[in-house]
Structures are given as C-alpha cells and as structure tokens.
Scaffold this active site. Structure first.
Site, PDB file in Angstrom:
ATOM      1  N   LYS A 137       0.872  -1.185   0.000  1.00  0.00           N
ATOM      2  CA  LYS A 137       0.000   0.000   0.000  1.00  0.00           C
ATOM      3  C   LYS A 137       0.902   1.226   0.000  1.00  0.00           C
ATOM      4  O   LYS A 137       1.943   1.240   0.682  1.00  0.00           O
ATOM      5  CB  LYS A 137      -0.880  -0.028   1.256  1.00  0.00           C
ATOM      6  CG  LYS A 137      -1.905   1.111   1.329  1.00  0.00           C
ATOM      7  CD  LYS A 137      -2.787   0.993   2.580  1.00  0.00           C
ATOM      8  CE  LYS A 137      -3.835   2.090   2.674  1.00  0.00           C
ATOM      9  NZ  LYS A 137      -4.681   1.968   3.875  1.00  0.00           N
ATOM     10  N   SER A 185      -9.681   2.289   3.060  1.00  0.00           N
ATOM     11  CA  SER A 185      -8.764   2.987   2.186  1.00  0.00           C
ATOM     12  C   SER A 185      -7.793   2.085   1.419  1.00  0.00           C
ATOM     13  O   SER A 185      -7.204   2.525   0.439  1.00  0.00           O
ATOM     14  CB  SER A 185      -7.942   3.983   3.013  1.00  0.00           C
ATOM     15  OG  SER A 185      -7.130   3.299   3.944  1.00  0.00           O
ATOM     16  N   SER A 214     -10.040  -0.085   7.199  1.00  0.00           N
ATOM     17  CA  SER A 214      -9.415   0.078   5.884  1.00  0.00           C
ATOM     18  C   SER A 214      -8.757  -1.162   5.294  1.00  0.00           C
ATOM     19  O   SER A 214      -8.388  -1.161   4.126  1.00  0.00           O
ATOM     20  CB  SER A 214      -8.379   1.202   5.936  1.00  0.00           C
ATOM     21  OG  SER A 214      -9.025   2.442   5.901  1.00  0.00           O
TER      22      SER A 214
END
Lengths: 99, 485, 482
Positions: free
Chosen positions: B79, B154, B178
């Site tokens: 990420k 997210s 997330s």
C-alpha cells in the site's frame, strides 16, 4: 453542537488551511452534519470513566542514551535535502521569519 | 496447470521450490498483466518493474543455491502508505506526489529481508481517509467485480489488485476498517492485527492510536504466512508490543470443536440488509457444522463507536498532518509571499477535500474550550467500548458478524454525504477503538458482489482468527471466487 | 504610589545527554547545519519518537535536588503550532503529568542574607526547537534543525520573586544546581540555559496579582536584569498614565534595551494540547528513584556551609568558590595538596580568576591545574620563593613554561636565605646611604619602621627580589640599630 462559518474560518486559520468564500457554506454544512453525528456521545454520562489513550494500557519503553548516526553525516543530509523544496548551504529555506 | 496469476502465496512458494517456474517468470507475468489490465482498475500508483525483476533474479539465484523461505521470490505489493527507500511514496496525495523517501518502513524492510519481490505501490484513499478510494489524488480504484462500483477503502488498491489477480498479496493498513472493508467488498481475505503487533515505523500516520498494518491476500493461510514476516517488536515504535511472535501457520488446521462464537445483537439489527444478514448466517452455519457454538452477546456501546472515532481519528490526524508544511519535503506552493502564505497555500493546494475536512474537525475538537466535550469524552467512550469487548470475551472465543452493512456501492453514491460514508465502517470501527485483531473473509455473494464475514479476536489472538478462517476456507469456496479468468 | 514587582520565571535547561530526547542523533553543539538531524528529527512521514532514558534520569535528579515529588507515571502531550523550526508542527512536551512536581529553591536576600523560599510549580521534559537563521539567503530565512529534539527541562517557578536581583539569584541557584548535578553544562552563551520572565506590578499591599507580560529571549544574566527593569518601568508608567497592562508575550531587544509586543505569537496561541498517541506513559520505579538519589552530589548550598566551617573561609570567599562546581572542585584539590585553604582561596579568587576571565576560558581548561597551583603555593609556604616572586612564576606557568619548580629553577628565582650573602648586600646598601642612615637613626622608633622600607627596597632590588624579606628586615634592623 453546530458550527458557524466564523468558527470554520478561525479553525482553518489554526490549521493553516484556506476555505474559499464560495465554499464556506457547504463546508460549514458538512462539518455541522459530522458534529451532529459526533454529538451522540453527549447522551452518555462518562464522568466516572478514565479516558483511554492506549488500548493495552502499556507503558513506555525507554531507549538507552546512545548516539546512532551514519558515518557520513554530510552525505545523509544531502540525501534528505535532495527531496526538499528549497535549500542552500545545508539549510532549509523558507520565506523570511519575522519575530 | 493453473495460470500463474491464480496461484496463492503458498502455491507460488511450492512452485518456486519445485522449479515449476522461476521468480522472474511469475514476476514478469504479473507485470505484464498489470500493464494490460491496470488501465481499467487503477490499482497501482507506482510500479517498480526494474526493481522487481532485479529482486526476482536475486531470489532465483538464492533459490538455485537451495535457499528456502516462504516468501523468497514471491511477488507482492505495498500500500502506498508504507515508505519504500528510493520508491515514490505518495499516500494517495498530491502533497507527497514527489516524495521519494530515503528509508524503508519497518514492515517493508522485514518483507524485503524475506526476499519478497515488490511489484509496486497500491492506490489508496488520500492519507487513508476514505471508505471508497474516491479520495485518492490518483483517481479511484475500480472494483474488479464491477467497475462501476467502489473497491472499498482505504486499502482499495491492494484489495482490488489481489481480486484482479495482479498480485497474490499486499499490505494494507486499517484505522477504522481500511483492511477489512475493502477485503470484503473485493472478495479477498484481510487481517488487521492487534494494535501494537506490527510496527508502525515508516507507515505514514493517519491516527496514531488506531493505525495498524496487516496482510491482505486470497486465503487465511497466505495471511498467516505474511503475518509471520510482518509482526514483531520494533525498537523504533514505542507503541509496538514486545511479546513473542508465534508461528501463525502452526494452528491453522486445529479443529473448531468447542469454539464459542459470539454474535453481537447490535450487528444484526435492522441496519443490516436482509440479503447480507442471510449470507452471514449461512457462513455462521458452516462454522457451526465445524463444531462451533453460536452465542448471542451484547456490545451495548457499539452505536457510539462511529461518533467517538470521528473525534479521535480527525484529532490525531490534524496533528499528524501538521508536518506537511512545504519546508522539508513534499509539495510546496509556487512563490509564497510570506511564511503564512507558504503554509496556507501549500496545505490548501496539497490536500484534498476529505483530508482538509478531517483536519478541520480534528482542529476544532482539540481547540480551546472543546477538548473535554470532544476528545476527552471520546477517549472515555473508547474505554466503554473496550469494556464491552472485554465482557464479551469472558463468554466467547471470537466474535463474528458482517464486515460492512452492504456490498460495494456505486461510485458517487456516498461521496457527497460524508456521514453516510462514515457509517460504512459501522461494524469495523469499534475493533480499532478497542485495539483488537479483526479479519474479513469472503462469505458469499449478494447482488453479484462479494461480501465479507468479520471475525474479531481477543488481544493477540491472531492465530485463533486465522485458524477459524482457514477451517472455514477448507469447507467453502467463496475465497476462490474470481471476478476474472 | 508605591509599586511592588512580582516575577515568576520559566527556565529552560538543556540536558547534557549524548543523544536527542526522541532520536539517536547527537546533541553536540556547533556541527554543520542539519547534519545532526535524522529522519525522526526532520519529521519525515511515518517516523516515530522513542524516549531517551537519560533525559528522564536527569530530570528526576533535578527534582530530587529541589525536594520535589517525582511523578511515577508521567506522560507526554503535543503542543500544536506551526513554525519553521518546529518540524512536526507540534512540540512534544508534558502538561498534565510532568515528571517533576512541586518543589522549592531557597535564595538569600537583603543585607543579612535572609533565606527566601521560591516555590517551584513543576518541571517538565520537552524537546527543543531548531534554529531560524535570519541572515539573508536570497531574501529567505535558513532553517537548521540540529538543535531540534535536544532534551530540555522547563522549570516553572511560582510568582515568588519581587525584584530583578531576586530573579538573578534564583537563576544562579538553578544554574548551580544543574551544573553540580552534571545534568547540564549550563552554558548560557550556547543557549543551554534560557529564561522567560512573567512580570507584573501591583500597588504595595495589594493581594491580587497584576496582569502579567511574558518576556521572552532572555539569554544572559545581564539581559534578564535589564529586561525586568525596563518592563517594570514600562508597566508602572503605563498604569500611572491611566492605561492597563495587556497579557501578552513580549520580546526583549537588547540593542534598543526595550521590550516589544510579539503579536505574531499571540495570534496562534490555541495550542490544542492532547496526549501524544505515539508515546506511552513513562513509569518510574521507586528503585530507579532511589538509585538516582544516591548519585546526587553535595549541592552548592551544603558546600557553601561546609567551606565556611571546614576551611574557615569567609561567606564571601566561600560563595565565590562554590558558585561553580568546577571551581569548588579545583579549590578542594588545591587545598588538599598544599594544605593551605586561605592561600588556595586567595590564589583562585585572585590571580587565577583574573587570568581565566581575561582569556575567557573556564577553569576546567585552565593551563595551570589544581595540583600545579598547589605546588606553587607549597613553594611560598616553604619560603623557597616570596609571594611577589610567586606571581612571576604563576605568569610563566600560565604561559606553559613548565611547573613551578622548573620555572623557579630555570629562572633562578629561588629565594636567597643565606644570611652571609644578605648581610653583605645590607652592608653595601648602608654604606651607600649615609644620609638615610643618619635620618633613620635620628627618628622616633615608630617613624623608623616606615623609614626601614627604603632600605628593604634597596636590598630587594640588589637581590633581584630573591632575598628572603623576613631575613632582610631582621638583619637591617640589627645593623641600623648600631
């Protein structure tokens, strides 16, 4: 608790953010809606409750006082300053600081 | 033979060990897939083709020398919230569009040491603030199951990349859901460990007391392999816990007989749509068949978790994001006329709307006169929520329920209404406030979209969660469902 | 109207750790800009603080020295404000649970040195900021973050001082304590000890405190004294002219000798304190406190008493010698070696201090060590040289010409105590001074004493100062009496 446009402007100033005049009513409206959601908390009596900062109620590990530095500190500085917007003579440059 | 991109981590490891294919072959295969498919999905912000192939070659020569290691030569993605030495780390923001850190996050370094081959950095909501990936400066990620729908957020880029078979696994971070919510919406497996289990060093902070990095993969077994490498004490993070890391793969096959599963009444109320409820109940029935007992439990303060979260997270974020000032790195506005102008324009131009909104809420909540009513109050509520879980875990071994209130929604349907977007995380947020480990595993299909079953464990009981998830995955196929050939 | 001044001080003391309070960077002074700023100090994204154990230990030692309660579970807060020398956009500090609780420091005031107790509200740990350099860099300011993260304790007094003299005395006490404890070098010229003063005035007899102004940037004893004077005068004049004092931060400008309002600081003073989520509460065990208590040396207060009783020194001499631990240590070493406290004190307060002050070097770096000075004093005591010659030897020692004995030897400064040789010189002088001899012999006995000086001077001159003055006096008196 609802928030006024003036409070939004004062808060933005603290946060160093700019809210344009044309956006102020929409921003105020949205943040008021969020604060309304948040205000559901106020229905609960928490006067006897200790605030919880860390979920494990853990305590701080203290580091021994030893210097950890690279052999070439100038090289490291140059690496860091390569990604900086403005530098000169090893210093970070900003518009004049007036006290 | 199964296509290389359909293999799990464990299968890739086996294939590499048996010389069925090389690390370079699978790496090149995935890079080619990303090149042809990611124009559609937008999962990656930055690719590191050269670095990936070099790492693959290095892994191949180690493999040739007989080196082992569950992750050696395995393709992977991070990420874009994890700092990667020499590779742009944007956090989904214009503010860090030009930011190339000269250091690795601890998690990145640990995985690098295991010989992982990093393909690139995945897309995300800006500074991890969002539940739909629509706040990314680099544009939203498309859900591979239906490109008109959000992938969740997210960690939407990581979840969608795994679902689209662009990478077998990736890192994610979870502050309010997330990892779990995008895992659910994209039909993959995601684990948020106990707060303090995985180092936060080098993971760009959103809300320090809630943020936790974790693995995202297709199976619980893969998540266990990854957590083995990611977890552990780090003397660079004061909040990282110094307790031994077990082998998370060791207990995967433990029978579930006698397992007590708590079902919070509050998670199965009228807010959960009927199809979702039915799917979750089917999944629970499978667990019952495996020997588990279902017990109703109460989490009476769970309705307060979203309000408390939307004070604590923005308050911490407002302070954490003060360092983005245009002085030492990142975006800086053109020709600032004075210091105030430098700060205000840099931050106003560099941050997106949702980030600015949360900074404003956090700043307001901490400002003079409001601290007690907001921040202190929220930390008190946090203790109540924590106590709810402590009581529940006196009766049960794990807690289960839905991960999200509905399957993936359509783009644009919630991003004009922050409150409805925030309620998307209604089942996940309490777990962060309490610091507990939580998982989402694929548990069915509703409206042709995958949905997740959330499992919540007691502190440091990741092995138990992975055990339950793995056993479920040995008797079901939902985790194998693929939106793509 | 009669006015009374009320002063409270906030003293910032840099702790002499090796590394920074939250990172492993060195805190050494004077490095190239930004070379002692690592990723944590630069607030690079994702970096985290880890607290330095020694910073806590040094703060605790200060607390024990001022008889304060030590907080067993102290915590850090964030103080949020934007400033270029503050990389994170917040200062990590302590608000709710500072490591050092209430304590006190005693000062002596007035002609009788009456003891006055100054209460300490608390002392907390925090990180220092970097430096903004205002020289012109193409119309910009330059930021050096080497100092950012240096550990500080901020010592906050109650408003218990009523004059600049008391404020200075208090500050000197603080300086003495921290340097004696070895927790800071106390070097004001390098900013190791800095001070903000909260100053207000009120009519004599009034109980309520007046509105205070906080004066910043006081980095020398002289400036503190001048700034308080000028601020008190400003406030009195303002009130007497019908105005009111505004609560604000003011900057002391030493060039213009004035204080001026810092409006820029005022605008952003909603610091939004909250507990730092990156740092956990610090728990201090009793065993640690007890171990630190054992490490506390004799403090200035106690040493001052002991120097007076043990060495029979005056209050004045003892206080000069105990102001700095380095001077006190030097004195004790000298005294131990030469066994003469009075001479040691005189030499240290006199010639040595004069030399060091002139050269601007601290006693730790004195070219004449305590033992070397003791050797010189020993030579005075055993009459190898006179006190006057000793000054000449001392000067040579300061120039690095060798030890006292080497210099006495190489320059032939050994005192002449040979009776025959002195007698010959006396005879010679008497023979050449018929008029003075006549005058002497005609004088009254009490006048003779004065006139003898002339002959002594002549003999000393003839001996190039080396004749033993006692013997010269004795022989002269005998010969002239004839």
């Amino acid at each position: 608790m609802s928030i006024t446009p003036d409070e939004i402007i004062a808060t933005a100033k603290l946060a160093k953010l700019q809210v344009d005049d044309k956006d102020i009513s929409e921003v105020t409206e949205r943040i008021s809606a969020i604060l309304e959601l948040v205000d559901q908390m106020q229905a609960i009596d928490t006067s006897e409750i200790q605030p919880m900062a860390n979920v494990l109620d853990a305590v701080q590990y203290l580091r021994p006082d030893t210097i950890v530095e690279p052999d070439n500190k100038i090289l490291r500085r140059d690496q860091f300053q390569q990604i900086a917007p403005a530098t000169d003579e090893g210093l970070y440059l900003v518009p004049k600081v007036i006290e | 033979m199964t296509a290389l991109h359909q293999l799990t981590l464990a299968e890739i490891h086996q294939g590499l060990a048996q010389k069925d294919f090389s690390s370079r072959e699978i790496t090149q295969h995935l890079l080619d897939r990303i090149r042809s498919l990611d124009k559609t999905y937008n999962c990656f912000i930055t690719l590191d083709k050269k670095g990936a192939l070099e790492a693959a070659d290095a892994a191949d020569s180690l493999l040739a020398k007989g080196s082992e290691g569950a992750l050696l030569g395995v393709p992977f993605a991070h990420k874009d919230i994890f700092c990667t030495n020499g590779i742009r780390t944007s956090c989904g923001s214009k503010m860090l569009d030009n930011f190339v850190p000269p250091y690795d996050a601890t998690v990145v370094a640990k995985l690098k040491n295991q010989g992982v081959v990093m393909l690139g950095k995945t897309n995300m909501d800006e500074f991890a603030m969002g539940s739909s990936n629509e706040t990314s400066f680099y544009g939203a990620v498309k859900n591979p199951w239906d490109t008109n729908r959000v992938p969740g957020g997210s960690s939407g880029g990581s979840a969608a990349a795994i679902a689209a078979r662009l990478t077998p696994a990736a890192t994610g971070t979870d502050t309010g859901g997330s990892i779990r919510q995008p895992a659910a919406l994209c039909g993959i497996t995601g684990l948020k460990p106990t707060y303090g289990r995985v180092s936060r060093y080098g993971m760009i902070a959103f809300a320090s007391s809630l943020d936790q990095g974790g693995p995202m993969a297709r199976t619980a077994e893969d998540a266990a392999i990854l957590l083995n490498a990611m977890a552990g004490y780090d003397n660079k993070d004061s909040t990282c816990t110094d307790i031994p890391v077990p082998d998370y793969t060791a207990e995967l096959t433990q029978p579930l007989k006698g397992l007590r599963i708590g079902l919070p009444r509050e998670y199965f109320d009228e807010r959960l749509n009927e199809d979702m409820a039915q799917t979750v109940h089917c999944a629970l029935a499978e667990l019952e068949k495996l020997g588990a007992t279902l017990i109703d439990v109460d989490l009476p303060n769970s309705a307060l978790s979203v309000p408390a979260y939307y004070v604590i997270a923005p308050a911490e974020a407002s302070s954490n994001l003060s360092r983005f000032d245009g002085v030492r790195y990142g975006y800086r506005c053109n020709d600032p006329k004075d210091l105030e102008d430098l700060y205000t324009r840099t931050r106003s131009e560099g941050f997106g709307d949702e980030v600015k909104r949360r900074i404003l809420i956090g700043t307001y909540a901490l400002s003079a006169g409001y601290y007690d009513a907001y921040y202190r109050k929220a930390q008190q509520i946090r203790r109540l929520i924590n106590q709810d879980f402590v009581s529940a875990f006196e009766q049960v071994d794990i807690i289960a329920g839905p991960t999200s209130p509905s399957p993936a929604f359509k783009f644009g349907s919630k991003n004009n209404d922050p409150v409805s977007m925030y309620l998307e995380d209604i089942y996940t947020i309490a777990v962060n406030l309490a610091g507990l480990p939580g998982m989402s595993i694929p548990a069915g299909i509703v409206d042709k979209m995958p949905v997740g079953l959330q499992l919540v464990g007691n502190y440091f009981a990741e092995a138990k969660l992975l055990n339950v998830a793995h056993q479920y995955q040995t008797v079901t196929d939902w985790h194998k469902a693929s939106p793509i050939d | 109207m009669q006015w009374e001044t009320v002063i409270g001080l906030e003293v910032h003391v840099q702790l002499s750790t090796q590394s920074k309070i939250f990172s492993g960077s060195s805190i050494a002074f004077g490095a190239e800009p930004n070379t002692q700023a690592n990723a944590v100090d630069l607030a690079m994204p994702g970096t985290l603080p880890v607290a330095n154990e020694q910073a806590f230990h040094k703060a605790i030692m200060f607390g024990l020295a001022i008889d304060a309660a030590i907080e067993k579970k102290s915590a850090f807060e964030r103080k949020n404000y934007f400033y270029p020398d503050l990389p994170k956009g917040y200062q990590t500090t302590q608000l709710e649970k500072p490591i050092v609780g209430p304590g006190h420091i005693d000062i002596e005031v007035g002609e009788n040195s009456t003891v006055k107790r100054i209460r300490i509200h608390h002392a907390h740990l925090e990180e220092d900021a970097g430096k903004s350099l205002h020289e012109d860099f193409h119309g910009m300011s330059g930021i050096d973050l080497n100092r950012a993260g240096t550990p500080l304790i901020e010592i906050v007094s109650e408003p218990d001082m009523s004059s600049s003299e008391e404020a200075i005395k208090f500050l000197k006490k603080v300086h003495g304590i921290v340097t004696y404890l070895g927790i800071s070098d106390g070097d004001m010229s390098q900013g190791s000890l800095r001070c903000d003063a909260n100053v207000s005035v009120r009519p004599v007899g009034e109980k309520k405190l007046g509105t205070r102004a906080e004066i910043k940037n006081l980095n020398s004893f002289r400036f503190i004294e001048k700034a308080i004077h000028i601020e008190v005068a400003r406030q009195i004049e303002l009130i007497e002219d019908g105005g009111t004092v505004v609560q604000e931060t003011r900057l002391y400008d030493s060039e213009k000798n004035e204080t001026r309002s810092m409006r820029s600081k005022e605008e952003a003073n909603d610091y939004r304190y909250f507990p730092c989520p990156d740092l956990l509460p610090v728990v201090i065990e009793d065993s640690v406190i007890e171990a630190l208590r054992k490490k506390i040396p004799e403090l200035p207060e106690a040493k001052l008493q002991r120097f007076q009783s043990e060495y029979a020194l005056s209050y004045y001499d003892a206080s000069l010698l105990t102001e700095l631990r380095s001077v006190a240590d030097y004195f004790e070493t000298t005294t131990k070696t030469c066994a003469d406290a009075k001479l040691s004190a005189n030499w240290i307060i006199g010639d040595l201090s004069a030399f060091l002050n002139k050269q601007g070097i601290p006693i730790e770096h004195s070219p004449v060590s305590a033992n070397q000075l003791a050797d010189l004093i020993t030579r005075i005591k055993d009459q190898t040289i006179s006190g006057k010659i000793a000054k000449q030897v001392f000067e040579a020692m300061c120039n690095g010409e060798g030890s006292a004995d080497e210099i006495i030897e190489s320059k032939g400064l050994k005192q002449l105590s040979d009776g025959g040789a002195i007698e010959a010189m006396v005879d010679d002088v008497i023979a050449k001074s018929a008029a003075q001899v006549e005058q002497y012999q005609a004088a009254e006995p009490d006048k003779q004493k004065k006139l003898l000086g002339y002959f002594v001077g002549q003999v000393m001159k003839a001996s190039k100062g080396k004749a033993n003055p006692g013997q010269v006096n004795k022989i002269l008196a005998e010969k002239l009496a004839k």
